[in-house]
Design a protein around this motif. Structure first.
Motif, short mmCIF file in Angstrom:
data_model
loop_
_atom_site.label_atom_id
_atom_site.label_comp_id
_atom_site.label_asym_id
_atom_site.label_seq_id
_atom_site.Cartn_x
_atom_site.Cartn_y
_atom_site.Cartn_z
N PHE A 1 13.46 -3.60 56.02
CA PHE A 1 14.64 -4.45 56.13
C PHE A 1 15.31 -4.30 57.49
O PHE A 1 15.80 -5.29 58.06
N ILE A 2 15.33 -3.09 58.01
CA ILE A 2 15.91 -2.89 59.35
C ILE A 2 15.08 -3.65 60.39
O ILE A 2 15.64 -4.31 61.26
N GLY A 3 13.78 -3.56 60.28
CA GLY A 3 12.91 -4.26 61.23
C GLY A 3 13.09 -5.77 61.20
O GLY A 3 13.15 -6.43 62.24
N ILE A 4 13.19 -6.31 60.01
CA ILE A 4 13.40 -7.75 59.87
C ILE A 4 14.76 -8.16 60.42
O ILE A 4 14.90 -9.18 61.12
N SER A 5 15.77 -7.35 60.15
CA SER A 5 17.12 -7.69 60.58
C SER A 5 17.29 -7.58 62.09
O SER A 5 18.08 -8.32 62.67
#
Length: 65
Positions: free
Chosen positions: A15-19
């Motif tokens: 989720f951090i990578g996508i965000s």
């Protein structure tokens, strides 16, 4: 339970990578960037909480032995 915790941590990292990809560094507090920052902060909180849970489970197992 250990594998579930590691899976939750891995999902938080995803989720951090996508965000990070959604961030607009020119306008961090507007539109999708604001939501991406919220998701990044929430994911970091999840990682910290799951790490605390892992450490507390390790300490609990050592005290029982």
């Amino acid at each position: 339970m250990k594998y579930l915790i590691y899976t939750i941590i891995a999902l938080a990292v995803v989720f951090i990578g996508i965000s990070v990809g959604k961030l607009d560094f020119q306008n961090l507090l507007e539109g999708d960037s604001m939501y991406a920052l919220i998701v990044i902060l929430a994911s970091l909180c999840v990682i910290v909480l799951m790490s605390i849970l892992l450490v507390s489970r390790t300490i609990s197992k050592k005290q029982d032995s």
